[in-house]
Scaffold this active site. Structure first.
Site, PDB file in Angstrom:
ATOM      1  N   CYS A   2       0.797  -1.457  -0.099  1.00 46.49           N
ATOM      2  CA  CYS A   2      -0.224   0.137   0.030  1.00 46.49           C
ATOM      3  C   CYS A   2       0.845   0.890  -0.161  1.00 46.49           C
ATOM      4  O   CYS A   2       2.076   1.295  -0.474  1.00 46.49           O
ATOM      5  CB  CYS A   2      -0.829   0.272   1.078  1.00 46.49           C
ATOM      6  SG  CYS A   2      -1.805  -1.465   1.493  1.00 46.49           S
ATOM      7  N   ASP A  97      -2.979  -9.405   7.634  1.00 40.98           N
ATOM      8  CA  ASP A  97      -1.820  -9.698   8.249  1.00 40.98           C
ATOM      9  C   ASP A  97      -1.034  -8.531   9.041  1.00 40.98           C
ATOM     10  O   ASP A  97      -0.481  -8.693   9.954  1.00 40.98           O
ATOM     11  CB  ASP A  97      -0.226 -10.009   7.596  1.00 40.98           C
ATOM     12  CG  ASP A  97      -0.628  -8.893   6.289  1.00 40.98           C
ATOM     13  OD1 ASP A  97      -0.665  -8.270   5.380  1.00 40.98           O
ATOM     14  OD2 ASP A  97       1.051  -8.985   5.742  1.00 40.98           O
TER      15      ASP A  97
END
EC number: 6.3.5.4
Length: 614
Positions: A2, A97
């Protein structure tokens, strides 16, 4: 995978949101913003890979609301860590995660990063202590920048997200040094833009009370390991590590694939994926997607080797013909997105990952890191001559390996006879020894550095301090410009520790570079690829382009008034002449053409970055 942005104290949303949106290419799927009191603003652009539901949304807060995290990257062993945390009483509401990372930090604090097998840049805010914890992965696969602008501390995945907080953009005091030393600034805090710093790989940081304290948590030299006594034992252990590294990196809730060059490293990666899948040891059934950059009619084309691999594995491939004129009009936009300088055009790599994304693949497992770790470059090969200096047989073997690895094209790539190569190298090395010069590395005083052989010392610096950090930055940009995540099994920290503990003869010898990789992966690859000796890097066929498709562009730009007046180019008139020599076929040297591009790129960068902002 990201884009992240944070400011201390809080930023007005009318500034923060546009700044975050400069990272949309990194996270095109969604975004999130949290303004926590007046203390901090946290922003996240999401590329959804694990837990595609809103439960994986960021910024992510823990149940108590005390901690908030923004995270760029992947923790590949998150399932194992999650199981351990559950045993300690932690509950999870997502399958991401990110939540594992956050609760690992809550449980183990700053020590949690040592448990992660992955790549990351993240920030965790503690509301009670008013403290920000920052961390970047061991080898710097994920970027992180920061700046103190007046009373505001800003950190982000890319420099452009910091630009809106700066009154003006100016080149740094080190700009001209950096453009002359393209491979030597990525591993430092230096940035092209004045006032912005690069957060170092393998470091953590704590920002509290207006001050950032950075400290190192990882040094490969502190993690050297014992290796099997026999070469065969080393091969078997390497194979086990590599297969497990690939297995962990096949964890994904979206389609995965690979960028396949036809060289050993990328071919080994997809062969391992195929083997794991065949033996029901894979975390993904949808992996059979290979993408090959093709340069028809140029010395850089390796597509026929890539086809050998996919035919051998029984899977299809998408071949991407790199036609520069199709995308050259976007060059300035690509430079803006890329942000930094490099020795070759970013076009082929960006086009390749654009095709990856267009075909529905979001994650690739690629072979990056193997050259720097295992001696894939000519100079690195030569460094083993010093280690073999008492053995005529091994010396001859290394010189033959050196000659065999030169690109087959004799027009663009020069050759030197072996005796001259040997004499030149040894004279220089003896002179350095006489002057008591150490191998150039920031860690050359570490006691374990001195235990490494000469070859390993050279590769250590190449892997940690110059070539590889630059390439990691580049491939992060090439892929993330297109919203694609690259995972790199050769860079699993367990493999890095193991290979740095091996003798030079396990990495180069018996006629081949990267010897241990070839012997470990030979059962899964076509022999023509495993035992191929020539090496072709993934670059631009710059001579061919300058003399054909892009001839007019190079002439136009170097005769423009803006170029000739540029203060970012050291000597515009001389560069104009040098480019003319290539364009007019007075020179066919790849090295000369690459130097022309390197010298020209600061001008293009200035047009794309400085003028866009100012």
């Amino acid at each position: 995978m990201c884009g992240i942005l944070g400011t201390i104290p809080c930023s007005p949303n009318e500034i923060f949101k546009p700044a975050l949106d400069t990272l949309t290419h990194r996270g095109p799927d969604s975004y999130g913003i949290e303004h926590i009191g007046q203390d901090i603003s946290l922003g996240h652009r999401r590329l959804s890979i694990l837990d595609l539901s809103p439960k994986g949304h960021q910024p992510m807060l823990d149940d108590s609301g005390r901690y908030a995290v923004i995270f760029n990257g992947e923790i590949y062993n998150f399932l194992e860590i999650k199981k351990e945390l559950e045993g300690l009483g932690h509950k999870f509401r997502s399958t991401s995660d990110t939540e594992v990372l956050l609760k690992a930090y809550i449980e183990w604090g700053e020590e949690s990063v040592s448990r992660f097998n992955g790549m990351w840049a993240f920030g965790i805010w503690d509301r009670d202590t008013k403290q920000l914890f920052l961390s970047r992965d061991r080898f710097g696969k994920k970027p992180l920048f920061y700046s103190q602008i007046g009373d505001t501390f800003v950190f982000a995945s890319e420099m452009k997200a910091i630009f809106p907080y700066m009154e003006t953009l100016e080149v740094s005091e080190d700009f001209h040094w950096m453009k002359r030393n393209i491979f030597f600034y990525e591993a430092t805090e230096k940035c092209l833009i004045k006032g912005i710093k690069r957060f170092p790989a393998g470091h953590n940081g704590v920002f509290k009370g207006g001050r950032l304290t950075i400290y190192r948590y990882w040094n490969t030299l502190d993690h050297l390991v014992g290796v099997p006594d026999t070469y065969q034992g080393q091969v078997e252990h390497f194979r086990e590590l590599f297969m497990d590294a690939c297995k962990l990196r096949m964890r994904s809730d979206v389609t995965i694939g690979t960028a396949l060059s036809g060289g050993l490293d990328s071919s080994a990666t997809i062969a391992a994926m195929a083997h794991l899948s065949k033996n029901n040891r894979s975390y993904s059934d949808d992996w059979q997607h290979a993408f090959v950059a093709s340069f028809p009619g140029t010395p850089l084309d390796e597509s026929h080797y890539a086809k050998m691999v996919t035919d051998h594995l029984g899977i299809g491939a998408t071949f991407v013909d790199i036609e520069p004129l199709r995308h050259w009009g976007k060059l300035e936009e690509y430079f803006y997105l890329f942000e930094d300088l490099y020795i070759t055009s970013p076009l082929p790599m960006i086009m390749l990952y654009e095709t990856v994304k267009a075909n529905g693949v979001t994650v690739t497992l690629d072979g990056h890191g193997a050259d720097e770790l295992l001696s894939g470059y000519q100079q690195g090969n030569l460094e083993s001559l010093w280690d073999a200096r008492w053995s005529p047989t091994r010396t001859k073997d290394i010189l033959n390996i050196y000659q065999d690895s030169i690109n087959e094209d004799k027009v663009q790539y020069e050759r030197m006879n072996s005796s001259k190569v040997y004499t030149t190298f040894m004279v220089r090395k003896l002179a350095k020894k006489a002057l008591r010069k150490k191998m150039p590395s920031t860690d050359n005083n570490h006691p374990n550095f001195r235990k490494l052989d000469n070859h390993a010392q050279y590769l250590y610096a190449m892997f940690h301090e110059n070539i590889l950090p630059t390439l990691l930055r580049n491939y992060d940009r090439y892929a993330m410009i297109n919203g694609v995540e690259i995972r790199m099994p050769f860079m699993d920290h367990r493999i890095v520790s193991f290979v740095n503990s091996l003798p030079y003869s396990s990495k180069i010898g018996n006629g081949y570079t990267k010897r241990i990789v070839r012997d470990a992966l030979d059962p899964y690859l076509p022999k023509e690829v495993t035992w191929r000796k020539t090496k072709v890097g993934f670059s631009s066929p710059i001579v061919d382009w300058m003399q054909n498709d892009l001839k007019e562009w190079f002439l136009d730009i170097t005769h423009s008034g803006a170029f000739l007046r540029s203060d970012l180019v050291s000597d515009p008139k001389t560069l104009q002449k040098e480019i003319g020599n290539i364009v007019n076929r007075e020179s066919h040297s790849f090295a000369d053409a690459q130097k022309c591009w390197t010298d020209l790129s600061p001008y293009i960068w200035g047009e794309a970055v400085l003028k866009r902002r100012n």
